[in-house]
Design a protein around this motif. Structure first.
Motif, short mmCIF file in Angstrom:
data_model
loop_
_atom_site.label_atom_id
_atom_site.label_comp_id
_atom_site.label_asym_id
_atom_site.label_seq_id
_atom_site.Cartn_x
_atom_site.Cartn_y
_atom_site.Cartn_z
N GLY A 299 46.45 40.06 32.96
CA GLY A 299 46.20 40.16 34.35
C GLY A 299 45.20 39.25 35.03
N CYS A 300 44.98 39.51 36.23
CA CYS A 300 43.94 38.41 36.84
C CYS A 300 42.49 38.83 36.46
CB CYS A 300 43.97 38.84 38.63
SG CYS A 300 42.73 38.15 39.23
N VAL A 301 41.85 37.65 35.99
CA VAL A 301 40.61 37.75 35.39
C VAL A 301 39.47 38.13 36.59
CG1 VAL A 301 39.87 35.28 35.88
CG2 VAL A 301 38.86 36.53 33.96
N VAL A 302 39.86 38.14 37.60
CA VAL A 302 38.83 38.54 38.81
C VAL A 302 39.04 39.87 39.18
CG1 VAL A 302 37.98 38.08 41.03
CG2 VAL A 302 38.72 36.04 39.86
N CYS A 303 40.25 40.50 39.42
CA CYS A 303 40.66 41.86 40.03
C CYS A 303 41.63 42.54 39.42
CB CYS A 303 41.22 41.37 41.54
SG CYS A 303 42.57 41.00 41.57
N ASP A 304 41.84 42.11 38.21
CA ASP A 304 42.78 42.92 37.10
C ASP A 304 44.07 43.13 37.64
OD1 ASP A 304 41.14 43.44 34.98
OD2 ASP A 304 40.23 45.16 35.76
N ASP A 305 44.53 42.59 38.92
CA ASP A 305 45.87 42.68 39.24
C ASP A 305 46.67 41.99 38.29
OD1 ASP A 305 48.39 42.43 40.75
OD2 ASP A 305 47.45 42.08 42.63
N THR A 306 47.94 42.90 38.05
CA THR A 306 48.89 42.35 37.00
C THR A 306 49.68 41.24 37.29
OG1 THR A 306 50.39 44.19 37.56
CG2 THR A 306 48.92 44.56 35.68
N VAL B 40 44.65 34.12 37.21
CA VAL B 40 44.45 34.74 38.49
C VAL B 40 45.80 35.14 39.31
CG1 VAL B 40 42.01 33.74 38.65
CG2 VAL B 40 44.05 32.49 39.59
N CYS B 41 45.38 36.13 40.19
CA CYS B 41 46.69 36.62 41.06
C CYS B 41 46.57 35.42 42.10
CB CYS B 41 46.19 37.96 41.32
SG CYS B 41 44.81 38.45 42.45
N PRO B 42 47.62 35.61 43.00
CA PRO B 42 47.89 34.64 44.21
C PRO B 42 46.62 34.86 45.24
CG PRO B 42 49.90 35.77 43.81
CD PRO B 42 48.86 36.51 42.77
N ARG B 43 46.15 36.13 45.33
CA ARG B 43 44.89 36.25 46.23
C ARG B 43 43.92 35.83 45.76
NH1 ARG B 43 45.62 41.51 46.35
NH2 ARG B 43 43.28 41.71 44.90
N CYS B 44 43.29 36.18 44.47
CA CYS B 44 42.37 35.34 44.09
C CYS B 44 42.16 34.01 43.80
CB CYS B 44 41.82 36.16 42.90
SG CYS B 44 41.43 37.96 42.82
N ALA B 45 43.48 33.45 43.65
CA ALA B 45 43.52 32.11 43.64
C ALA B 45 42.86 31.20 44.76
CB ALA B 45 45.09 31.78 43.18
ZN LIG Z 1 43.09 38.76 41.49
#
Ligand SMILES: [Zn+2]
Length: 240
Positions: free
Chosen positions: A150-157, A170-175
């Protein structure tokens, strides 16, 4: 004294007129610096045995910080590595890393085993695959393995990119807010498998797909970013 060891030669530098200064890695003593006197003389019978990326039997006086070589004989020359520029380049990276992360005269059986097995594996597996798994295992040993669940910043899978500075997927948003690079699903999948794998998973990993120089580059980037250790052999390899 006449100590006997079996060791992998990681590096060989000329020393004075005809000598050589070797960095070798042995199971019992870890990384050692060994002075090989007269090795570059035309008639030296040890010359062929003390080239980098060679597995040898050595008779020497073990002494810190510099041991003294009496004689060396080849156990494995790794011919299949030296006949192929890509294999040789990845094997050089492996030897350089082993040298950088090992401590002088401190046995490190795990590092020794994976280094030795990696060199043998070049006979049967693609070089980039071996490089990826080796660097991944080094990162794991150092406790700096990339985060790939998952995303290292927000845990989103749902992940879309890799951020070296953040330490993993990282997820698209955090990227959008961190330094990262987008990769396709297949690239991320192969990356994740190599992060999760142990050395014994090498053949299973080979069946997952093609490990490329680009994948190896991400692993090396993690290593360089977290350790600040320069890797000379990588500068050559990345241009292949
Ligand atoms: Zn994220």
């Amino acid at each position: 004294m006449n100590d006997r060891i079996e060791a992998i030669i990681l590096k060989a530098d000329p020393y004075k007129e005809t000598g050589g200064l070797l960095q070798v890695f042995s199971k019992e003593h870890g990384r050692m610096t060994i002075l090989a006197k007269g090795i570059l003389k035309g008639n030296s019978k040890n010359a062929a045995s003390v080239q980098p990326i060679t597995y040898c039997h050595m008779v020497l006086d073990i002494k810190e910080p510099i041991s003294l070589l009496h004689s060396a004989s080849i156990i494995d020359f790794y011919r299949y590595i030296k006949e192929d520029i890509t294999k040789l380049s990845v094997a050089s990276l492996i030897c350089e890393m082993a040298m950088q992360v090992s401590s002088p005269y401190q046995p490190d059986e795990y590092l020794y085993e994976i280094t030795k097995e990696a060199l043998t594996a070049f006979n049967s597996y693609p070089p980039m695959l071996i490089g990826c798994l080796y660097v991944s295992l080094i990162l794991k040993e150092m406790g700096i393995s990339p985060m790939v669940d998952g995303c290292v910043v927000c845990d989103d899978t749902k992940v879309s990119a890799i951020s070296v500075s953040e330490g993993g997927f990282v997820c698209p948003r955090c990227a959008r807010n961190v330094t990262s690079k987008a990769y396709d699903a297949n690239f991320s999948r192969l990356f994740r498998y190599a992060v999760k794998a142990e050395w014994s998973n090498l053949s299973a990993l080979a069946k997952q797909g093609e490990y490329t120089l680009e994948l190896l580059a991400v692993f090396v980037e993690f290593f360089k970013d977290y350790t600040s250790i320069p890797l000379k052999s990588w500068e050559f390899l990345r241009k292949l």
